[in-house]
Design a protein around this motif. Structure first.
Motif, PDB file in Angstrom:
ATOM      1  N   ASN A   1       0.921  -1.025   0.006  1.00  0.00           N
ATOM      2  CA  ASN A   1      -0.132   0.350   0.801  1.00  0.00           C
ATOM      3  C   ASN A   1       0.708   1.241   0.418  1.00  0.00           C
ATOM      4  N   LEU A   2       1.817   1.348   0.562  1.00  0.00           N
ATOM      5  CA  LEU A   2       2.466   2.408   0.755  1.00  0.00           C
ATOM      6  C   LEU A   2       3.952   2.512  -0.871  1.00  0.00           C
ATOM      7  N   ASP A   3       4.016   1.539  -1.649  1.00  0.00           N
ATOM      8  CA  ASP A   3       4.306   1.162  -2.658  1.00  0.00           C
ATOM      9  C   ASP A   3       3.854   2.205  -3.403  1.00  0.00           C
ATOM     10  N   ASP A   4       2.125   1.921  -3.859  1.00  0.00           N
ATOM     11  CA  ASP A   4       1.198   2.335  -4.342  1.00  0.00           C
ATOM     12  C   ASP A   4       1.302   3.906  -4.544  1.00  0.00           C
ATOM     13  N   LEU A   5       1.011   3.992  -2.605  1.00  0.00           N
ATOM     14  CA  LEU A   5       0.835   5.717  -2.184  1.00  0.00           C
ATOM     15  C   LEU A   5       1.384   6.327  -2.722  1.00  0.00           C
ATOM     16  N   ARG A   6       3.332   5.768  -2.786  1.00  0.00           N
ATOM     17  CA  ARG A   6       4.284   6.807  -4.100  1.00  0.00           C
ATOM     18  C   ARG A   6       4.601   7.180  -4.635  1.00  0.00           C
ATOM     19  N   GLN A   7       3.864   5.401  -5.459  1.00  0.00           N
ATOM     20  CA  GLN A   7       3.233   5.715  -7.329  1.00  0.00           C
ATOM     21  C   GLN A   7       2.609   7.126  -7.673  1.00  0.00           C
ATOM     22  N   HIS A   8       1.901   7.290  -6.507  1.00  0.00           N
ATOM     23  CA  HIS A   8       0.699   8.019  -6.822  1.00  0.00           C
ATOM     24  C   HIS A   8       0.976   9.143  -6.823  1.00  0.00           C
ATOM     25  N   ALA A   9       1.767   9.787  -5.567  1.00  0.00           N
ATOM     26  CA  ALA A   9       2.194  11.276  -5.042  1.00  0.00           C
ATOM     27  C   ALA A   9       3.622  11.084  -6.761  1.00  0.00           C
ATOM     28  N   GLU A  10       4.287  10.111  -6.574  1.00  0.00           N
ATOM     29  CA  GLU A  10       4.896  10.508  -7.957  1.00  0.00           C
ATOM     30  C   GLU A  10       4.349  10.906  -9.367  1.00  0.00           C
ATOM     31  N   ASP A  11       3.464  10.062  -9.476  1.00  0.00           N
ATOM     32  CA  ASP A  11       2.338  10.288 -10.820  1.00  0.00           C
ATOM     33  C   ASP A  11       2.194  12.362 -10.897  1.00  0.00           C
ATOM     34  N   PHE A  12       1.365  12.669  -9.636  1.00  0.00           N
ATOM     35  CA  PHE A  12       0.960  13.536  -9.064  1.00  0.00           C
ATOM     36  C   PHE A  12       1.765  14.534  -9.637  1.00  0.00           C
ATOM     37  N   ASP A  13       2.974  14.765  -9.252  1.00  0.00           N
ATOM     38  CA  ASP A  13       4.257  15.292  -9.217  1.00  0.00           C
ATOM     39  C   ASP A  13       4.019  15.460 -10.534  1.00  0.00           C
ATOM     40  N   ARG A  14       4.576  13.989 -11.372  1.00  0.00           N
ATOM     41  CA  ARG A  14       5.115  14.816 -13.402  1.00  0.00           C
ATOM     42  C   ARG A  14       3.625  15.020 -13.885  1.00  0.00           C
ATOM     43  N   ARG A  15       2.546  15.489 -12.802  1.00  0.00           N
ATOM     44  CA  ARG A  15       1.543  15.311 -13.931  1.00  0.00           C
ATOM     45  C   ARG A  15       1.008  14.895 -14.909  1.00  0.00           C
TER      46      ARG A  15
ATOM     47  N   THR B   1      -4.789  11.043  -7.840  1.00  0.00           N
ATOM     48  CA  THR B   1      -5.583  10.187  -7.619  1.00  0.00           C
ATOM     49  C   THR B   1      -6.019  10.698  -6.292  1.00  0.00           C
ATOM     50  N   TYR B   2      -7.236  11.103  -5.824  1.00  0.00           N
ATOM     51  CA  TYR B   2      -7.699  11.930  -5.306  1.00  0.00           C
ATOM     52  C   TYR B   2      -8.511  10.316  -4.142  1.00  0.00           C
ATOM     53  N   THR B   3      -8.364  10.952  -2.725  1.00  0.00           N
ATOM     54  CA  THR B   3      -9.256  10.396  -1.334  1.00  0.00           C
ATOM     55  C   THR B   3     -10.425  10.886  -0.955  1.00  0.00           C
ATOM     56  N   VAL B   4     -11.630   9.631  -1.268  1.00  0.00           N
ATOM     57  CA  VAL B   4     -12.811  10.171  -0.956  1.00  0.00           C
ATOM     58  C   VAL B   4     -12.830  10.413   0.165  1.00  0.00           C
ATOM     59  N   LEU B   5     -13.785  11.534   0.479  1.00  0.00           N
ATOM     60  CA  LEU B   5     -13.808  11.451   2.398  1.00  0.00           C
ATOM     61  C   LEU B   5     -15.334  11.356   2.781  1.00  0.00           C
ATOM     62  N   SER B   6     -15.460  10.740   4.140  1.00  0.00           N
ATOM     63  CA  SER B   6     -17.064  10.973   4.528  1.00  0.00           C
ATOM     64  C   SER B   6     -17.415  11.853   4.815  1.00  0.00           C
ATOM     65  N   VAL B   7     -18.579  12.807   4.509  1.00  0.00           N
ATOM     66  CA  VAL B   7     -18.278  14.502   5.502  1.00  0.00           C
ATOM     67  C   VAL B   7     -19.907  14.263   6.859  1.00  0.00           C
ATOM     68  N   PRO B   8     -19.811  14.169   7.666  1.00  0.00           N
ATOM     69  CA  PRO B   8     -18.797  15.120   8.049  1.00  0.00           C
ATOM     70  C   PRO B   8     -17.640  14.461   8.461  1.00  0.00           C
ATOM     71  N   GLY B   9     -16.480  14.297   8.868  1.00  0.00           N
ATOM     72  CA  GLY B   9     -15.171  13.393   8.993  1.00  0.00           C
ATOM     73  C   GLY B   9     -14.062  13.369   8.356  1.00  0.00           C
ATOM     74  N   ASP B  10     -13.498  12.862   8.707  1.00  0.00           N
ATOM     75  CA  ASP B  10     -12.341  12.465   7.589  1.00  0.00           C
ATOM     76  C   ASP B  10     -11.857  10.942   7.946  1.00  0.00           C
TER      77      ASP B  10
ATOM     78  N   TYR C   1      -9.171   7.791  -9.291  1.00  0.00           N
ATOM     79  CA  TYR C   1      -7.819   7.821 -10.657  1.00  0.00           C
ATOM     80  C   TYR C   1      -7.832   8.212 -11.870  1.00  0.00           C
ATOM     81  N   ILE C   2      -7.142   9.467 -11.879  1.00  0.00           N
ATOM     82  CA  ILE C   2      -7.308   9.874 -13.018  1.00  0.00           C
ATOM     83  C   ILE C   2      -6.258   9.793 -13.726  1.00  0.00           C
ATOM     84  N   TYR C   3      -6.408   9.615 -14.936  1.00  0.00           N
ATOM     85  CA  TYR C   3      -4.648   9.061 -15.691  1.00  0.00           C
ATOM     86  C   TYR C   3      -5.135   8.747 -17.160  1.00  0.00           C
TER      87      TYR C   3
END
Length: 90
Positions: A6-20, A24-33, A40-42
Protein backbone atom coordinates in the motif's frame (compact mmCIF):
# COMPACT_ATOMS: atom_id res chain seq x y z
CA UNK A 1 -2.84 -5.56 0.15
CA UNK A 2 -0.01 -5.49 2.64
CA UNK A 3 0.96 -2.24 4.36
CA UNK A 4 4.25 -2.25 2.46
CA UNK A 5 2.49 -2.72 -0.90
CA UNK A 6 0.00 0.00 0.00
CA UNK A 7 2.83 2.41 0.85
CA UNK A 8 4.55 1.63 -2.47
CA UNK A 9 1.24 2.29 -4.25
CA UNK A 10 0.84 5.64 -2.47
CA UNK A 11 4.39 6.63 -3.36
CA UNK A 12 3.77 5.85 -7.03
CA UNK A 13 0.56 7.92 -7.05
CA UNK A 14 2.41 10.83 -5.42
CA UNK A 15 5.18 10.60 -8.02
CA UNK A 16 2.59 10.51 -10.84
CA UNK A 17 0.91 13.60 -9.36
CA UNK A 18 4.22 15.47 -9.08
CA UNK A 19 5.02 14.60 -12.73
CA UNK A 20 1.46 15.57 -13.77
CA UNK A 21 0.87 12.21 -15.47
CA UNK A 22 -1.84 10.96 -13.11
CA UNK A 23 -4.02 12.26 -10.33
CA UNK A 24 -5.34 10.22 -7.44
CA UNK A 25 -7.75 11.65 -4.90
CA UNK A 26 -9.02 10.24 -1.64
CA UNK A 27 -12.77 10.39 -1.05
CA UNK A 28 -13.60 11.32 2.54
CA UNK A 29 -16.82 11.03 4.48
CA UNK A 30 -18.75 14.17 5.38
CA UNK A 31 -18.75 14.99 8.19
CA UNK A 32 -15.48 13.47 9.29
CA UNK A 33 -12.31 12.34 7.66
CA UNK A 34 -12.98 8.65 7.17
CA UNK A 35 -11.59 7.35 3.84
CA UNK A 36 -14.52 5.89 1.92
CA UNK A 37 -13.11 5.71 -1.61
CA UNK A 38 -10.75 6.93 -4.29
CA UNK A 39 -10.74 8.63 -7.71
CA UNK A 40 -8.03 7.97 -10.31
CA UNK A 41 -7.45 10.22 -13.35
CA UNK A 42 -4.86 8.98 -15.86
CA UNK A 43 -4.19 9.22 -19.56
CA UNK A 44 -5.42 6.21 -21.50
CA UNK A 45 -2.83 3.57 -22.34
CA UNK A 46 -4.77 2.66 -25.52
CA UNK A 47 -5.67 6.14 -26.82
CA UNK A 48 -3.52 9.20 -26.07
CA UNK A 49 -6.51 11.51 -26.67
CA UNK A 50 -8.58 9.93 -23.90
CA UNK A 51 -8.43 10.43 -20.14
CA UNK A 52 -9.41 7.34 -18.13
CA UNK A 53 -11.21 7.95 -14.86
CA UNK A 54 -11.95 5.27 -12.29
CA UNK A 55 -13.44 5.49 -8.84
CA UNK A 56 -14.56 3.26 -6.04
CA UNK A 57 -16.28 3.51 -2.69
CA UNK A 58 -16.12 1.08 0.19
CA UNK A 59 -18.86 -1.56 0.30
CA UNK A 60 -20.38 0.03 3.41
CA UNK A 61 -20.84 3.25 1.37
CA UNK A 62 -21.94 1.62 -1.90
CA UNK A 63 -25.05 3.79 -1.97
CA UNK A 64 -22.76 6.79 -2.69
CA UNK A 65 -21.19 5.32 -5.84
CA UNK A 66 -23.63 6.93 -8.29
CA UNK A 67 -23.40 10.28 -6.49
CA UNK A 68 -19.58 10.16 -6.59
CA UNK A 69 -19.77 9.44 -10.32
CA UNK A 70 -22.08 12.44 -10.84
CA UNK A 71 -19.95 14.82 -8.76
CA UNK A 72 -16.68 13.74 -10.39
CA UNK A 73 -18.18 13.90 -13.90
CA UNK A 74 -19.48 17.42 -13.27
CA UNK A 75 -16.14 18.52 -11.78
CA UNK A 76 -14.18 17.15 -14.73
CA UNK A 77 -16.47 18.84 -17.27
CA UNK A 78 -16.35 22.16 -15.40
CA UNK A 79 -12.71 22.38 -14.25
CA UNK A 80 -10.48 20.10 -16.34
CA UNK A 81 -9.37 20.66 -19.97
CA UNK A 82 -9.92 17.07 -21.16
CA UNK A 83 -11.36 16.57 -24.63
CA UNK A 84 -12.52 12.98 -24.10
CA UNK A 85 -13.09 11.22 -20.80
CA UNK A 86 -13.68 7.49 -20.37
CA UNK A 87 -15.52 7.00 -17.08
CA UNK A 88 -17.90 4.05 -16.88
CA UNK A 89 -21.42 5.30 -16.10
CA UNK A 90 -23.23 4.09 -13.02
Amino acid sequence: MSLEANLDDLRQHAEDFDRRVGFTYTVLSVPGDDVIGCVYIYGSRQDPGVTDVRSWVRADHASLDAELYRVVSDWLAREWPFERVAYAPR
